[in-house]
Design a protein around this motif. Sequence first.
Motif, PDB file in Angstrom:
ATOM      1  N   MET A   1       0.831  -1.193   0.000  1.00 44.42           N
ATOM      2  CA  MET A   1       0.000   0.000   0.000  1.00 44.42           C
ATOM      3  C   MET A   1       0.870   1.249   0.000  1.00 44.42           C
ATOM      4  O   MET A   1       1.937   1.280   0.615  1.00 44.42           O
ATOM      5  CB  MET A   1      -0.923   0.016   1.227  1.00 44.42           C
ATOM      6  N   THR A   2       0.338   2.254  -0.645  1.00 42.48           N
ATOM      7  CA  THR A   2       0.993   3.550  -0.578  1.00 42.48           C
ATOM      8  C   THR A   2       0.679   4.188   0.765  1.00 42.48           C
ATOM      9  O   THR A   2      -0.175   3.711   1.522  1.00 42.48           O
ATOM     10  CB  THR A   2       0.506   4.455  -1.722  1.00 42.48           C
TER      11      THR A   2
ATOM     12  N   THR B   1      -0.903   6.911   1.336  1.00 40.12           N
ATOM     13  CA  THR B   1      -2.299   7.383   1.350  1.00 40.12           C
ATOM     14  C   THR B   1      -3.256   6.233   1.606  1.00 40.12           C
ATOM     15  O   THR B   1      -4.223   6.344   2.385  1.00 40.12           O
ATOM     16  CB  THR B   1      -2.635   8.061   0.012  1.00 40.12           C
ATOM     17  N   GLU B   2      -3.013   5.091   0.957  1.00 38.90           N
ATOM     18  CA  GLU B   2      -3.886   3.930   1.152  1.00 38.90           C
ATOM     19  C   GLU B   2      -3.812   3.422   2.589  1.00 38.90           C
ATOM     20  O   GLU B   2      -4.827   3.012   3.171  1.00 38.90           O
ATOM     21  CB  GLU B   2      -3.485   2.821   0.174  1.00 38.90           C
ATOM     22  N   ARG B   3      -2.599   3.458   3.169  1.00 40.31           N
ATOM     23  CA  ARG B   3      -2.447   2.986   4.542  1.00 40.31           C
ATOM     24  C   ARG B   3      -3.204   3.887   5.527  1.00 40.31           C
ATOM     25  O   ARG B   3      -3.866   3.409   6.444  1.00 40.31           O
ATOM     26  CB  ARG B   3      -0.959   2.939   4.908  1.00 40.31           C
ATOM     27  N   GLU B   4      -3.151   5.174   5.328  1.00 45.75           N
ATOM     28  CA  GLU B   4      -3.864   6.103   6.210  1.00 45.75           C
ATOM     29  C   GLU B   4      -5.381   5.906   6.113  1.00 45.75           C
ATOM     30  O   GLU B   4      -6.101   5.956   7.118  1.00 45.75           O
ATOM     31  CB  GLU B   4      -3.500   7.541   5.856  1.00 45.75           C
ATOM     32  N   ALA B   5      -5.874   5.681   4.909  1.00 38.51           N
ATOM     33  CA  ALA B   5      -7.311   5.458   4.729  1.00 38.51           C
ATOM     34  C   ALA B   5      -7.760   4.183   5.427  1.00 38.51           C
ATOM     35  O   ALA B   5      -8.820   4.127   6.069  1.00 38.51           O
ATOM     36  CB  ALA B   5      -7.647   5.410   3.237  1.00 38.51           C
ATOM     37  N   ALA B   6      -6.953   3.131   5.334  1.00 39.26           N
ATOM     38  CA  ALA B   6      -7.304   1.864   5.982  1.00 39.26           C
ATOM     39  C   ALA B   6      -7.319   2.001   7.491  1.00 39.26           C
ATOM     40  O   ALA B   6      -8.196   1.474   8.183  1.00 39.26           O
ATOM     41  CB  ALA B   6      -6.315   0.776   5.550  1.00 39.26           C
TER      42      ALA B   6
ATOM     43  N   ARG C   1     -10.531   3.788   8.607  1.00 41.37           N
ATOM     44  CA  ARG C   1     -11.715   2.920   8.592  1.00 41.37           C
ATOM     45  C   ARG C   1     -11.707   1.972   9.784  1.00 41.37           C
ATOM     46  O   ARG C   1     -12.740   1.710  10.397  1.00 41.37           O
ATOM     47  CB  ARG C   1     -11.756   2.118   7.283  1.00 41.37           C
TER      48      ARG C   1
END
Length: 292
Positions: free
Chosen positions: A29-30, A32-37, A40
């Motif tokens: 994951m990038t 940004t993707e890690r922060e979004a996960a 959630r």
Amino acid sequence: MESFDSPAQALASFERFYGDTVCPGSAPMTATEREAAEARASLGTPTAEPEPHTPEPEIVPAYTADPGDHDAILDEFLDANSDWEKWRTWSDDTTNAIHESQTLRIERVHEAHPREIAWTVAAYETPVSDRLWHLTATGSTPAPVLQTLLDLLANGDGWDIPLGSPAAKKNVTTATKPLTEAGWTHTVDGRWLRWTHPSNDTGVQFDAFAAQRPDSLLPTWTMWAGPSIDQPTWALRASPSAPALMIADLAEVLALHTSNHLRTAPRRAVLRTTTPPPGIPAAPAQSSGRSL
């Protein structure tokens, strides 16, 4: 740029140059993707609403069974049987229900103590004759027994076979057959014949002496549940000429619902009394109409 004659040659060349840097699976994951996960996950999954719990009817000993709402049982009976009429009395403490023939009558005492007589049923040959037979029930009588009694009053089948007839012995056998088939213990103690549940806290008694005297105030039949027949939590008593099939039907419902247990609500506290059976007055001359 290399050219290949087949896909296999292309894959072999790719493996030769990049095999040390390729990892199986999805790409990492990038940021940004890690922060979004992580965002959630912090919110969490909403908890599902639990389904409402419907409690199972409590199985309790017959003598501890709650009688239910006797007034509601009477109202339901009157609503379902238009040939019965509720009569107003001078006091709100008592309700009289009378069959249109005026030969069957019910007296309901609303505020009777749980071990006092709260119901009296009486039958007459004609509206103005002496009473043929009567039956009483205490205020703590369980609803299944009481509802069976009222159903019998609504149907009236087999009531031409009184226990006081010459065939009394046969009628006693008929009346107690459900108890015998249910395995209740049968004993004879002088003038009393008794059928008792193995737990010894529910029983039916027949008084042979009272059965020989149609005018006797002593009950011929006693159905009871409690510590003993002398200290019943509830009791139902019938006079000598009570119909055999009526007693048999009541004995059957007692045998079916006891196995020494009734499915019912929790117990109410009760006390003992020795109030004698009340009489039922003759049909009123006038009515002020049926109560709703």
